[in-house]
Design an enzyme around this catalytic site. Structure first.
Site, PDB file in Angstrom:
ATOM      1  N   ARG A 276     -76.500  20.615 -16.555  1.00 52.91           N
ATOM      2  CA  ARG A 276     -75.318  19.744 -16.509  1.00 52.91           C
ATOM      3  C   ARG A 276     -74.422  19.976 -17.720  1.00 52.91           C
ATOM      4  O   ARG A 276     -73.214  20.111 -17.592  1.00 52.91           O
ATOM      5  CB  ARG A 276     -75.765  18.273 -16.447  1.00 52.91           C
ATOM      6  CG  ARG A 276     -76.109  17.758 -15.067  1.00 52.91           C
ATOM      7  CD  ARG A 276     -77.187  18.594 -14.356  1.00 52.91           C
ATOM      8  NE  ARG A 276     -77.560  18.014 -13.079  1.00 52.91           N
ATOM      9  CZ  ARG A 276     -78.593  17.197 -12.915  1.00 52.91           C
ATOM     10  NH1 ARG A 276     -79.368  16.867 -13.940  1.00 52.91           N
ATOM     11  NH2 ARG A 276     -78.867  16.718 -11.714  1.00 52.91           N
TER      12      ARG A 276
ATOM     13  N   ASP B   2     -79.183  23.819 -11.462  1.00 51.73           N
ATOM     14  CA  ASP B   2     -78.910  22.608 -10.693  1.00 51.73           C
ATOM     15  C   ASP B   2     -77.588  22.803  -9.971  1.00 51.73           C
ATOM     16  O   ASP B   2     -76.989  23.879 -10.030  1.00 51.73           O
ATOM     17  CB  ASP B   2     -78.872  21.367 -11.613  1.00 51.73           C
ATOM     18  CG  ASP B   2     -79.444  20.140 -10.927  1.00 51.73           C
ATOM     19  OD1 ASP B   2     -78.884  19.721  -9.894  1.00 51.73           O
ATOM     20  OD2 ASP B   2     -80.447  19.596 -11.419  1.00 51.73           O
TER      21      ASP B   2
ATOM     22  N   HIS C 261     -80.737  20.690  -4.970  1.00 50.73           N
ATOM     23  CA  HIS C 261     -80.037  20.959  -6.224  1.00 50.73           C
ATOM     24  C   HIS C 261     -79.669  22.433  -6.310  1.00 50.73           C
ATOM     25  O   HIS C 261     -79.817  23.073  -7.360  1.00 50.73           O
ATOM     26  CB  HIS C 261     -80.883  20.525  -7.419  1.00 50.73           C
ATOM     27  CG  HIS C 261     -80.986  19.036  -7.577  1.00 50.73           C
ATOM     28  ND1 HIS C 261     -79.911  18.245  -7.911  1.00 50.73           N
ATOM     29  CD2 HIS C 261     -82.030  18.192  -7.429  1.00 50.73           C
ATOM     30  CE1 HIS C 261     -80.299  16.968  -7.976  1.00 50.73           C
ATOM     31  NE2 HIS C 261     -81.575  16.919  -7.670  1.00 50.73           N
TER      32      HIS C 261
ATOM     33  N   ASP D  92     -87.172  17.950  -6.042  1.00 49.67           N
ATOM     34  CA  ASP D  92     -86.731  16.560  -5.989  1.00 49.67           C
ATOM     35  C   ASP D  92     -85.390  16.437  -5.276  1.00 49.67           C
ATOM     36  O   ASP D  92     -84.599  17.369  -5.231  1.00 49.67           O
ATOM     37  CB  ASP D  92     -86.612  15.987  -7.405  1.00 49.67           C
ATOM     38  CG  ASP D  92     -85.570  16.722  -8.239  1.00 49.67           C
ATOM     39  OD1 ASP D  92     -85.612  17.979  -8.256  1.00 49.67           O
ATOM     40  OD2 ASP D  92     -84.704  16.066  -8.853  1.00 49.67           O
ATOM     41  N   GLU D  93     -85.137  15.255  -4.750  1.00 49.51           N
ATOM     42  CA  GLU D  93     -83.820  14.839  -4.242  1.00 49.51           C
ATOM     43  C   GLU D  93     -83.208  15.863  -3.283  1.00 49.51           C
ATOM     44  O   GLU D  93     -81.999  16.085  -3.300  1.00 49.51           O
ATOM     45  CB  GLU D  93     -82.875  14.558  -5.416  1.00 49.51           C
ATOM     46  CG  GLU D  93     -83.352  13.412  -6.288  1.00 49.51           C
ATOM     47  CD  GLU D  93     -82.448  13.140  -7.479  1.00 49.51           C
ATOM     48  OE1 GLU D  93     -82.357  11.968  -7.883  1.00 49.51           O
ATOM     49  OE2 GLU D  93     -81.841  14.093  -8.017  1.00 49.51           O
TER      50      GLU D  93
ATOM     51  N   TRP E 216     -92.082  11.360 -11.479  1.00 47.89           N
ATOM     52  CA  TRP E 216     -90.887  10.769 -12.110  1.00 47.89           C
ATOM     53  C   TRP E 216     -90.471   9.460 -11.464  1.00 47.89           C
ATOM     54  O   TRP E 216     -89.862   8.616 -12.114  1.00 47.89           O
ATOM     55  CB  TRP E 216     -89.724  11.763 -12.093  1.00 47.89           C
ATOM     56  CG  TRP E 216     -89.025  11.923 -10.767  1.00 47.89           C
ATOM     57  CD1 TRP E 216     -89.378  12.740  -9.749  1.00 47.89           C
ATOM     58  CD2 TRP E 216     -87.833  11.250 -10.334  1.00 47.89           C
ATOM     59  NE1 TRP E 216     -88.494  12.642  -8.705  1.00 47.89           N
ATOM     60  CE2 TRP E 216     -87.527  11.728  -9.036  1.00 47.89           C
ATOM     61  CE3 TRP E 216     -86.990  10.301 -10.907  1.00 47.89           C
ATOM     62  CZ2 TRP E 216     -86.418  11.285  -8.312  1.00 47.89           C
ATOM     63  CZ3 TRP E 216     -85.885   9.860 -10.191  1.00 47.89           C
ATOM     64  CH2 TRP E 216     -85.602  10.347  -8.911  1.00 47.89           C
TER      65      TRP E 216
ATOM     66  N   TYR F 197     -87.301   8.475 -19.539  1.00 52.70           N
ATOM     67  CA  TYR F 197     -86.012   9.137 -19.370  1.00 52.70           C
ATOM     68  C   TYR F 197     -85.145   8.774 -20.575  1.00 52.70           C
ATOM     69  O   TYR F 197     -84.585   7.682 -20.650  1.00 52.70           O
ATOM     70  CB  TYR F 197     -85.351   8.697 -18.063  1.00 52.70           C
ATOM     71  CG  TYR F 197     -85.764   9.534 -16.875  1.00 52.70           C
ATOM     72  CD1 TYR F 197     -87.090   9.897 -16.674  1.00 52.70           C
ATOM     73  CD2 TYR F 197     -84.829   9.980 -15.952  1.00 52.70           C
ATOM     74  CE1 TYR F 197     -87.470  10.673 -15.605  1.00 52.70           C
ATOM     75  CE2 TYR F 197     -85.201  10.760 -14.862  1.00 52.70           C
ATOM     76  CZ  TYR F 197     -86.526  11.105 -14.698  1.00 52.70           C
ATOM     77  OH  TYR F 197     -86.896  11.886 -13.637  1.00 52.70           O
TER      78      TYR F 197
ATOM     79  N   ASP G 197     -82.320   9.699 -21.479  1.00 44.79           N
ATOM     80  CA  ASP G 197     -80.881   9.510 -21.306  1.00 44.79           C
ATOM     81  C   ASP G 197     -80.549   8.057 -21.021  1.00 44.79           C
ATOM     82  O   ASP G 197     -79.375   7.690 -20.955  1.00 44.79           O
ATOM     83  CB  ASP G 197     -80.333  10.411 -20.198  1.00 44.79           C
ATOM     84  CG  ASP G 197     -81.112  10.303 -18.909  1.00 44.79           C
ATOM     85  OD1 ASP G 197     -82.346  10.192 -18.960  1.00 44.79           O
ATOM     86  OD2 ASP G 197     -80.493  10.354 -17.829  1.00 44.79           O
TER      87      ASP G 197
ATOM     88  N   GLU H 107     -76.371  14.650 -17.779  1.00 45.98           N
ATOM     89  CA  GLU H 107     -75.098  14.330 -17.130  1.00 45.98           C
ATOM     90  C   GLU H 107     -74.150  13.628 -18.095  1.00 45.98           C
ATOM     91  O   GLU H 107     -72.949  13.902 -18.117  1.00 45.98           O
ATOM     92  CB  GLU H 107     -75.325  13.419 -15.915  1.00 45.98           C
ATOM     93  CG  GLU H 107     -76.005  14.087 -14.746  1.00 45.98           C
ATOM     94  CD  GLU H 107     -77.499  13.840 -14.755  1.00 45.98           C
ATOM     95  OE1 GLU H 107     -78.098  13.817 -13.673  1.00 45.98           O
ATOM     96  OE2 GLU H 107     -78.066  13.657 -15.857  1.00 45.98           O
TER      97      GLU H 107
END
Length: 773
Positions: A176, A205, A268, A330-331, A397, A422, A424, A474
């Site tokens: 990112r 990503d 991603h 993931d995702e 996670w 995390y 962030d 991010e």
């Protein structure tokens, strides 16, 4: 005196530093080692190390020499002590500092070491190179108990130490926001100084592909660059050449850190598909994404794409000697797979029942390929969906349940749960925290994380390799923000994964932290003082005109707060804060916090209070609305690197609650805000974004009293210039109210285009009315 006894006495009310000074003599320093050793006993007396000291190693003992040179380098940079490393055949006879390999060292655990300080000097010995290195790190900490330079008295101590877990990790997301190689090496240096040993490098990503792959040059020629929002914005990006990667891997290895690369798949994947559309599902070429979050692009599942990724993994394995290769997993929302006739036909031919099972098949293809080359696959816990591939290890996670499920099935696991690990996430709700996710994860929260879930049996717990913290980027645009997010929570993580659970005590950890801050200062690390920063809250004195009551507080209640009201800088002799302060307006208060030994823990905060500032509510006073929640704190522009205003936003409902605002005497309301880039990949959550009817082209900020569906008290039209990065200042009349009320502010701006955000709401007694941009 055994160190455990010192802790027990400290818990009974005596300061740790005072006890150690008593036990070790007036010149002895607190053994401020982080992470705390497995076993440590402090004895009476101390040994002086001066600039005349020497670090001894035996001839030919390369591992000891490497550790000795590392210690010498740290001491020059932080203590100003320049100690030569000397090969000495009689090194075992002691004197000053001795570092030596010893196959018979009493600590047999991998990475363990023994460190003794007595009247003969300091002796460090270990059975392996990592143990010698970590012994040198502990020696450095013993030799830097404060910010002073030059000679230092080291307390007599016996340490027998080894790590609790083999995987002590930190993940850095460079996809990112790109971090230059020098900054990556700074992260590795810090990891080594905290005895962390796994660097998880998130290299690809949707927003960027950062690793040079010789066979597929477009991955970096196209995939490493994105076009940020804004007409005048320059392309953003960067990547690591294979030569740079080899240098970083070698740099890490010299510090006993294994670099685990992550090549995200099957989701991603937008940056890769932007470079090579044929490996995507639709055949269309997207742009490299500028949207954070979840994007729809997946890798295809045909033989060509599988071969493409195997070829990528070939070059990844050439560069990274680590046993584990991380493949993400993931995702990966399955919309494109579901809509593709070719993918559905592939599923049918393979006898796969659904898209989750297809992901399991996909991941297993990668796992088998890695296994053929002597490597092991690890992925995020979504790889459990559809049936976990037999060869896979799991990084959990989404809380800890993924690790629990995988360990019960006999798979190795690493705990890395959001939100706790995390980094962030913000460390406090203070306005001076930089951007990040708004789930506050304090220093104490990270410290109290337990790596082994209580629901696992002893046999299942053997599959817990360890834990790691993640720095997703991010909203962390620059190296200083990464450091702010990491430190000192990295200290808490280090102790969590190194020190035995029954030896960890938070009050003791806090007592050792000031010395670590001094080391950070010497190394130029931009650490956060969030846990110790002094916050100020002012309220008008009841029944007293032009008087105010100021309350001071810190996240850690054990600190001593000192303050001034005369414009001077508070110091160790300034008044101690014990109760709210009554002051006449206008008033200026400066405050900071101190440790038990008098060391300042946070930078000084200063606030001025007068009739106008008492009517201001800023970001720290905002809460999420009942229909949503404040999600992220974002900078004015997505890729801004300099310190700048940040805004708390709820991407779904664009709503802010202001609890219990005093409205006595208010006749105007002013809202300062900004137009921000709406760069969020919401996937299935896009339909949840709240759309409200607007009366003007750009919409309004509406303020309701008591409830979000309560009476409309003010409507402030938003300015028509909606370019991301544009700030606005809106003022209008406010109807008479008395007492305290909850207020709800929400935006009616269109849900496509720029996102409106507020940074400050203030009330005044001016007669001025009418909204002005």
């Amino acid at each position: 005196m055994p160190f455990a006894d010192v802790r027990r006495h400290a818990a009974q009310g005596m300061a740790l530093v005072s006890l150690l000074a008593f036990a070790c003599g007036a010149q002895a320093a607190t053994p401020s080692i982080i992470p705390l050793p497995a076993k440590m006993t402090v004895e009476q007396g101390s040994y002086a190390i001066s600039s005349a000291a020497v670090i001894h190693v035996r001839p030919g003992d390369r591992d000891a020499a490497d550790a000795a040179r590392y210690l010498a380098d740290l001491l020059v940079r932080t203590r100003g002590l320049s100690l030569p490393v000397v090969e000495d055949a009689s090194a075992a006879s002691r004197g000053d500092i001795v570092i030596r390999s010893d196959a018979a060292a009493s600590v047999s655990q991998a990475e363990g070491y023994v460190l003794d300080v007595d009247a003969r000097g300091m002796d460090i010995r270990a059975r392996d190179a990592a143990g010698l290195f970590y012994g040198a790190v502990s020696a450095w900490q013993l030799l830097t108990p404060d910010a002073a330079k030059g000679a230092v008295a080291v307390p007599y101590v016996h340490i027998a130490d080894w790590p609790r877990f083999a995987w002590r990790g930190l993940m850095l997301d460079v996809a990112r926001h790109f971090e230059p190689p020098a900054e990556v090496k700074r992260v590795l240096d810090a990891m080594a100084q905290h005895k962390l040993n796994v660097f998880h490098w998130h290299l690809t990503d949707d927003q960027g592909w950062r690793l040079e792959i010789r066979r597929y040059p477009k991955l970096t020629q196209i995939g490493a660059w994105r076009q940020p929002p804004g007409a005048d914005a320059k392309p953003y990006g960067g990547y690591y050449t294979q030569a740079e990667v080899r240098g970083i891997v070698a740099y890490a290895a010299a510090r006993h850190i294994t670099v685990v690369p992550e090549i995200d798949m099957p989701g991603h994947a937008q940056a890769a598909v932007a470079a090579y559309p044929e490996i995507g599902v639709t055949g269309e070429r997207p742009v490299v994404s500028i949207d954070w979050g979840v994007n729809p692009y997946l890798f295809n599942v045909d033989d060509r794409t599988i071969s493409f990724l195997h070829n990528v993994l070939d070059e990844v394995m050439e560069l990274f000697p680590s046993t584990f290769i991380h493949v993400g997993g993931d995702e990966a929302i399955k919309d494109q797979w579901q809509a593709s006739a070719a993918v559905q036909a592939r599923m049918h031919s393979l006898g796969i029942k659904d898209e989750n099972a297809l992901q399991s098949w996909f991941i297993e293809r990668m796992g088998q390929y890695l296994a053929q080359h002597g490597r092991r696959l690890i992925g995020w816990d979504e790889i459990l969906e559809g049936g976990i591939p037999p060869s896979a290890s799991v990084m959990s996670w989404r809380g800890t349940q993924g690790a629990i499920d995988a360990a019960r099935l006999g798979h190795d696991v690493v705990l890395s749960p959001a939100p706790t690990l995390y980094l962030d996430n913000l460390q406090s709700a203070r306005d001076d925290e930089p951007s990040g996710r708004l789930s506050v994860q304090s220093l104490a929260t990270v410290y109290h994380f337990e790596t082994v879930p209580a629901s696992l049996s002893a046999e299942q717990a053997r599959h817990v390799l360890g834990a790691q913290a993640n720095i997703w980027a991010e909203y962390l645009n620059a190296p200083w923000q990464v450091e702010h997010a990491a430190f000192p929570r990295m200290d808490a993580l280090a102790e969590t994964v190194w020190t035995p659970a029954n030896e960890r005590h938070y009050d003791d950890f806090l007592a050792r932290l000031p010395a670590q801050f001094s080391r950070y200062d010497q190394l130029g690390i931009t650490y956060a003082d969030s846990a110790f920063a002094v916050g100020m809250r002012a309220q008008p004195s009841v029944g007293k005109a032009r008087k105010v009551v100021v309350t001071l507080s810190a996240q850690e209640p054990s600190v001593t707060i000192r303050y001034t009201t005369d414009g001077s800088v508070p110091g160790p002799q300034s008044p101690v804060y014990r109760q709210p302060i009554d002051l006449a307006l206008p008033a200026t208060v400066s405050a900071t916090s101190f440790a038990a030994d008098g060391r300042q823990l946070a930078r000084v905060r200063t606030e001025r209070f007068d009739a106008s500032t008492l009517g201001i509510i800023d970001g720290s006073g905002f809460e999420g609305c009942p229909t949503g929640g404040l999600g992220v704190r974002v900078p004015l522009l997505p890729d801004a690197t300099a310190p700048a205003p940040a805004y708390d936003v709820d991407v779904i409902s664009s709503c802010w609650k202001l609890p219990q605002v005093s409205l006595d005497g208010a006749s105007t309301i002013t809202i300062d805000g900004a137009w921000l880039a709406r760069n969020y990949g919401l996937a299935g959550d896009a339909s949840k974004v709240v759309s409200r009817a607007a009366r003007t082209p750009a919409g309004e900020l509406e303020v309701h009293v008591d409830r979000c569906d309560g009476p409309l008290a003010a409507s402030l039209p938003l300015p028509a210039k909606t370019t991301p990065g544009t700030t606005f200042h809106l003022t209008t009349a406010w109807p008479a109210h008395t007492g305290k009320h909850d207020l709800c502010v929400f935006s009616t701006a269109p849900i496509h285009g720029s996102l409106s955000a507020i940074g400050r709401v203030s009330f005044g007694a001016s007669s001025t009315s009418g909204a002005t941009p």
